[in-house]
Design a protein around this motif. Sequence first.
Motif, PDB file in Angstrom:
ATOM      1  N   ASN A   1      38.533  40.899  50.863  1.00  0.00           N
ATOM      2  CA  ASN A   1      37.045  39.542  51.671  1.00  0.00           C
ATOM      3  C   ASN A   1      37.579  39.153  52.323  1.00  0.00           C
ATOM      4  OD1 ASN A   1      35.351  37.959  50.326  1.00  0.00           O
ATOM      5  ND2 ASN A   1      35.919  38.461  47.711  1.00  0.00           N
ATOM      6  N   SER A   2      36.254  38.088  53.017  1.00  0.00           N
ATOM      7  CA  SER A   2      36.560  37.451  53.737  1.00  0.00           C
ATOM      8  C   SER A   2      36.608  36.698  53.688  1.00  0.00           C
ATOM      9  CB  SER A   2      34.795  37.697  54.923  1.00  0.00           C
ATOM     10  OG  SER A   2      34.203  37.112  53.681  1.00  0.00           O
ATOM     11  N   ALA A   3      36.722  35.775  52.634  1.00  0.00           N
ATOM     12  CA  ALA A   3      37.061  35.033  51.385  1.00  0.00           C
ATOM     13  C   ALA A   3      38.684  34.534  51.348  1.00  0.00           C
ATOM     14  CB  ALA A   3      36.184  33.837  50.614  1.00  0.00           C
ATOM     15  N   ALA A   4      39.044  35.892  51.110  1.00  0.00           N
ATOM     16  CA  ALA A   4      40.542  35.395  51.216  1.00  0.00           C
ATOM     17  C   ALA A   4      41.391  35.183  52.153  1.00  0.00           C
ATOM     18  CB  ALA A   4      41.264  37.054  50.720  1.00  0.00           C
ATOM     19  N   ASP A   5      42.467  34.895  51.581  1.00  0.00           N
ATOM     20  CA  ASP A   5      44.001  34.569  52.542  1.00  0.00           C
ATOM     21  C   ASP A   5      43.662  35.543  53.545  1.00  0.00           C
ATOM     22  OD1 ASP A   5      47.367  33.917  51.607  1.00  0.00           O
ATOM     23  OD2 ASP A   5      45.940  33.081  53.281  1.00  0.00           O
ATOM     24  N   LYS A   6      44.113  34.399  54.964  1.00  0.00           N
ATOM     25  CA  LYS A   6      44.709  35.900  55.590  1.00  0.00           C
ATOM     26  C   LYS A   6      45.802  36.134  55.841  1.00  0.00           C
ATOM     27  CE  LYS A   6      40.672  34.217  58.228  1.00  0.00           C
ATOM     28  NZ  LYS A   6      39.836  35.001  58.546  1.00  0.00           N
ATOM     29  N   GLY A   7      46.770  35.852  54.336  1.00  0.00           N
ATOM     30  CA  GLY A   7      47.944  36.326  54.897  1.00  0.00           C
ATOM     31  C   GLY A   7      47.744  37.919  54.117  1.00  0.00           C
ATOM     32  N   THR A   8      46.855  37.995  53.224  1.00  0.00           N
ATOM     33  CA  THR A   8      45.903  39.336  52.418  1.00  0.00           C
ATOM     34  C   THR A   8      46.503  40.579  53.544  1.00  0.00           C
ATOM     35  OG1 THR A   8      44.852  38.405  51.031  1.00  0.00           O
ATOM     36  CG2 THR A   8      45.198  40.169  50.777  1.00  0.00           C
ATOM     37  N   ILE A   9      47.141  41.849  52.905  1.00  0.00           N
ATOM     38  CA  ILE A   9      46.955  43.041  54.035  1.00  0.00           C
ATOM     39  C   ILE A   9      45.974  43.559  53.068  1.00  0.00           C
ATOM     40  CG2 ILE A   9      48.178  45.247  54.691  1.00  0.00           C
ATOM     41  CD1 ILE A   9      50.959  42.923  53.853  1.00  0.00           C
ATOM     42  N   ASP A  10      45.259  44.365  53.597  1.00  0.00           N
ATOM     43  CA  ASP A  10      44.829  45.553  52.918  1.00  0.00           C
ATOM     44  C   ASP A  10      45.618  46.719  53.419  1.00  0.00           C
ATOM     45  OD1 ASP A  10      42.101  46.752  52.690  1.00  0.00           O
ATOM     46  OD2 ASP A  10      41.543  47.275  54.324  1.00  0.00           O
ATOM     47  N   VAL A  11      44.892  47.243  52.273  1.00  0.00           N
ATOM     48  CA  VAL A  11      45.778  48.876  52.109  1.00  0.00           C
ATOM     49  C   VAL A  11      44.744  50.102  51.007  1.00  0.00           C
ATOM     50  CG1 VAL A  11      47.907  47.663  51.367  1.00  0.00           C
ATOM     51  CG2 VAL A  11      46.825  48.229  49.267  1.00  0.00           C
ATOM     52  N   GLU A  12      45.229  51.243  51.182  1.00  0.00           N
ATOM     53  CA  GLU A  12      44.428  52.180  50.700  1.00  0.00           C
ATOM     54  C   GLU A  12      45.133  53.209  49.575  1.00  0.00           C
ATOM     55  OE1 GLU A  12      42.445  56.215  52.123  1.00  0.00           O
ATOM     56  OE2 GLU A  12      42.535  54.791  53.232  1.00  0.00           O
ATOM     57  N   ALA A  13      45.101  53.238  48.058  1.00  0.00           N
ATOM     58  CA  ALA A  13      45.521  53.900  47.432  1.00  0.00           C
ATOM     59  C   ALA A  13      46.292  55.263  47.616  1.00  0.00           C
ATOM     60  CB  ALA A  13      45.270  52.877  45.901  1.00  0.00           C
ATOM     61  N   LYS A  14      46.299  55.984  47.621  1.00  0.00           N
ATOM     62  CA  LYS A  14      46.433  57.216  47.276  1.00  0.00           C
ATOM     63  C   LYS A  14      47.024  57.714  46.263  1.00  0.00           C
ATOM     64  CE  LYS A  14      46.514  57.479  52.737  1.00  0.00           C
ATOM     65  NZ  LYS A  14      47.406  57.820  53.749  1.00  0.00           N
ATOM     66  N   HIS A  15      46.893  59.454  45.603  1.00  0.00           N
ATOM     67  CA  HIS A  15      47.499  59.773  44.297  1.00  0.00           C
ATOM     68  C   HIS A  15      48.467  60.919  44.851  1.00  0.00           C
ATOM     69  CE1 HIS A  15      44.328  58.530  41.725  1.00  0.00           C
ATOM     70  NE2 HIS A  15      43.283  58.066  42.919  1.00  0.00           N
ATOM     71  N   LYS A  16      49.025  60.622  44.131  1.00  0.00           N
ATOM     72  CA  LYS A  16      50.400  61.975  44.921  1.00  0.00           C
ATOM     73  C   LYS A  16      50.065  63.199  43.673  1.00  0.00           C
ATOM     74  CE  LYS A  16      54.308  59.621  44.122  1.00  0.00           C
ATOM     75  NZ  LYS A  16      55.926  59.192  43.651  1.00  0.00           N
ATOM     76  N   SER A  17      49.865  63.865  45.272  1.00  0.00           N
ATOM     77  CA  SER A  17      49.624  66.184  44.612  1.00  0.00           C
ATOM     78  C   SER A  17      50.821  66.888  44.515  1.00  0.00           C
ATOM     79  CB  SER A  17      48.659  66.366  45.690  1.00  0.00           C
ATOM     80  OG  SER A  17      48.207  65.283  46.831  1.00  0.00           O
TER      81      SER A  17
END
Length: 81
Positions: free
Chosen positions: A65-81
């Motif tokens: 979110n643009s209003a979130a703290d700058k220290g927040t890291i953007d991540v992507e959740a992946k499922h195990k196959s």
Amino acid sequence: MGTFSIWHWLIVLLIVVMVFGTKKLKNIGSDLGGAVKGFKDGMKEGGQNAADAPAGQAPQQVTQNSAADKGTIDVEAKHKS
């Protein structure tokens, strides 16, 4: 000093009932039964959710979110196959 006989277990049960009382033991039993039932229901729901998702569906991406703290890291959740 081998296995305990039925008389040993009856004496232990009598002492436990005298210490805790029947009402408290009944409450503990119903709480334990409710917890086991909730666990089983949760396991069923968890299996259904995993089975309902199509195999080719892309995982959902978590965005920052643009209003979130700058220290927040953007991540992507992946499922195990």
